[in-house]
Scaffold this active site. Sequence first.
Site, mmCIF file in Angstrom:
data_model
loop_
_atom_site.group_PDB
_atom_site.id
_atom_site.type_symbol
_atom_site.label_atom_id
_atom_site.label_comp_id
_atom_site.label_asym_id
_atom_site.label_seq_id
_atom_site.Cartn_x
_atom_site.Cartn_y
_atom_site.Cartn_z
ATOM 1 N N PHE A 161 35.312 32.193 -8.914
ATOM 2 C CA PHE A 161 36.751 31.987 -9.103
ATOM 3 C C PHE A 161 37.026 30.828 -10.046
ATOM 4 C CE2 PHE A 161 36.428 34.189 -5.118
ATOM 5 C CZ PHE A 161 37.614 34.886 -4.940
ATOM 6 N N ASP A 162 37.941 31.045 -10.979
ATOM 7 C CA ASP A 162 38.577 29.921 -11.650
ATOM 8 C C ASP A 162 39.415 29.195 -10.593
ATOM 9 O OD1 ASP A 162 39.598 28.338 -13.858
ATOM 10 O OD2 ASP A 162 41.449 29.487 -13.652
ATOM 11 N N MET A 163 39.905 28.011 -10.921
ATOM 12 C CA MET A 163 40.683 27.253 -9.937
ATOM 13 C C MET A 163 42.151 27.101 -10.334
ATOM 14 S SD MET A 163 40.013 23.385 -8.452
ATOM 15 C CE MET A 163 40.357 22.657 -10.064
#
Length: 221
Positions: free
Chosen positions: A8-10
């Site tokens: 996941f990107d944040m």
Amino acid sequence: MNFKAAVFDMDGLLLDTENVCKGIFEKACQTLGVPFLEQSYLSIIGCNSKTIHSKLGEAYQDIIDYKVINDEWRKSYDSVVFHQAIPKKHGVIELLDFLKSKNIPLAVATSTHRNVAEAKLKLAGLDKYFDCLATGCEVTRGKPDPEIYHLAAQRLGVESETCLAFEDSNNGVKAAVAASMHTYQIPDLVSPCEDVKALNAKTRTSLFEVYRELSDSYTIK
């Protein structure tokens, strides 16, 4: 679709950081009496600090020394992200709980520096979900280069092509696809550009929509 891990990107994907960050940058410009160059700002979403400095430095070079803006921006930004929980995006908890229930290893691949990323995730109560992080200060080439996604997969102990990836930005999607990950884009401040549309990432309106889709249809091994 079979997959072994998820990355996941944040900012703008797990957390509603991009709206917060944009507002703080715009306020910094107002404080300094310089224009807010919105299109230039939007172009840096998903980039690491080196690229941000380069792009915004060029955009503001005839107006003001970018370091002055950056110092004002960073002062206000740090006072928020190190002390306040950033709101979570819709569907984050549902999707993370579902993946953890299936014993899927999870990582974050963010352009943010490690100390900032760790603080954001902890304050939002999300740190417990992730087995590892790959951060912007740990790679030499930022998104859209795939280096950070390869690093995340390496730390998870899986091949990149066996991972799902979740991104909001165009730069991030380019990076995840270049790493051969099965990529979802959940747009935040920036819509998919034509180059990204051509990559055929799965575009969804929220992580909750992804959660419903995965829980209903996908085989997880």
